[in-house]
Design a protein around this motif. Sequence first.
Motif, PDB file in Angstrom:
ATOM      1  N   LEU A   1     -95.673  46.029 -92.751  1.00  0.00           N
ATOM      2  CA  LEU A   1     -95.262  45.727 -93.912  1.00  0.00           C
ATOM      3  C   LEU A   1     -93.787  44.943 -94.175  1.00  0.00           C
ATOM      4  N   VAL A   2     -93.071  44.996 -92.937  1.00  0.00           N
ATOM      5  CA  VAL A   2     -92.025  43.933 -92.765  1.00  0.00           C
ATOM      6  C   VAL A   2     -92.385  43.354 -91.468  1.00  0.00           C
ATOM      7  N   VAL A   3     -91.594  42.128 -91.453  1.00  0.00           N
ATOM      8  CA  VAL A   3     -91.669  41.287 -90.225  1.00  0.00           C
ATOM      9  C   VAL A   3     -90.450  40.747 -89.848  1.00  0.00           C
ATOM     10  N   LYS A   4     -90.089  41.084 -88.634  1.00  0.00           N
ATOM     11  CA  LYS A   4     -88.871  40.676 -88.004  1.00  0.00           C
ATOM     12  C   LYS A   4     -88.605  39.555 -87.503  1.00  0.00           C
TER      13      LYS A   4
ATOM     14  N   HIS B   1     -88.306  40.255 -93.083  1.00  0.00           N
ATOM     15  CA  HIS B   1     -88.852  39.924 -94.574  1.00  0.00           C
ATOM     16  C   HIS B   1     -90.224  40.820 -94.592  1.00  0.00           C
ATOM     17  N   LEU B   2     -90.520  40.841 -96.030  1.00  0.00           N
ATOM     18  CA  LEU B   2     -91.824  41.431 -96.314  1.00  0.00           C
ATOM     19  C   LEU B   2     -93.064  40.596 -95.818  1.00  0.00           C
ATOM     20  N   SER B   3     -94.114  41.408 -95.265  1.00  0.00           N
ATOM     21  CA  SER B   3     -95.184  40.990 -94.731  1.00  0.00           C
ATOM     22  C   SER B   3     -96.206  40.380 -95.778  1.00  0.00           C
ATOM     23  N   LEU B   4     -97.248  39.735 -95.063  1.00  0.00           N
ATOM     24  CA  LEU B   4     -98.281  39.209 -96.081  1.00  0.00           C
ATOM     25  C   LEU B   4     -99.276  40.475 -96.507  1.00  0.00           C
ATOM     26  N   ARG B   5     -99.028  41.567 -96.003  1.00  0.00           N
ATOM     27  CA  ARG B   5     -99.806  42.689 -96.131  1.00  0.00           C
ATOM     28  C   ARG B   5     -99.571  43.056 -97.764  1.00  0.00           C
TER      29      ARG B   5
END
Length: 254
Positions: free
Chosen positions: A56-59, A65-69
Amino acid sequence: MPTNTPRKIEAVHKTCRIIEILRERGEAGITEISKEMDFSKSAVHGHLATLNDEGLVVKDGHTYHLSLRFLDIAESVKARIAKRDVVREQVRTLAEETGEVVHFGAEENGRIVYLSKSKGNSAVETVSQIGKRMPMHSTSMGKAILAELPPDRTKAILEQYELTERTENTITDPDQLLDELDDTHERGFAIDKEENIPGIRCIGMAVSGPEANVFGALSVSGPSQRMTEERIKNGLSEKVAQAANVIEVNSMYS
């Protein structure tokens, strides 16, 4: 003593707050989030690590930041409201025909939520964006929906939120608003007379599914000098009604 109030999980509240901070800022680091929440860095790191594991987030370096999911999640939610391809096509077509900004939105928890947007050739830029939540009482889509909801639901929404004055034209008196909703129901569409954004007028129309259940609304927004009473009543209202009808007919088979 037994209670009917569900037990709430504080950790989930904190996770949701972290997601909201990332949505607002685009990206943020552990220290920044910790200060914003007045929460320990180690605890924030634990929440972010879990969200990262769940995709759900990307480091990215030292920030997250929020992920594309969330795009996939959003599309699934929109599909529950109406056939998204039909809505998207009608919003785009209506924008092309009118030259203005067109929105489709739905009511959730007493707020209007923008689900689709398209801009015509003459459209002026607005602050609206997909997912943005706005008051019901000051927007044409919100008033259009309120006018068609069961009276007890409309009353509950109006009691839940203060009728905040967004411009000098916003209706903030409950009785006056109820009169406006009666007029809206009778003519079949709502008018935002610069009640939400100065200089912008809108026409909004509710969209209903089987058994007349209101599930959304369409609106056309533009500068006040173009969005005259005559244009709204003698041209735009029919175009919006046609688009709403297409969405309604398709919703019967969704």
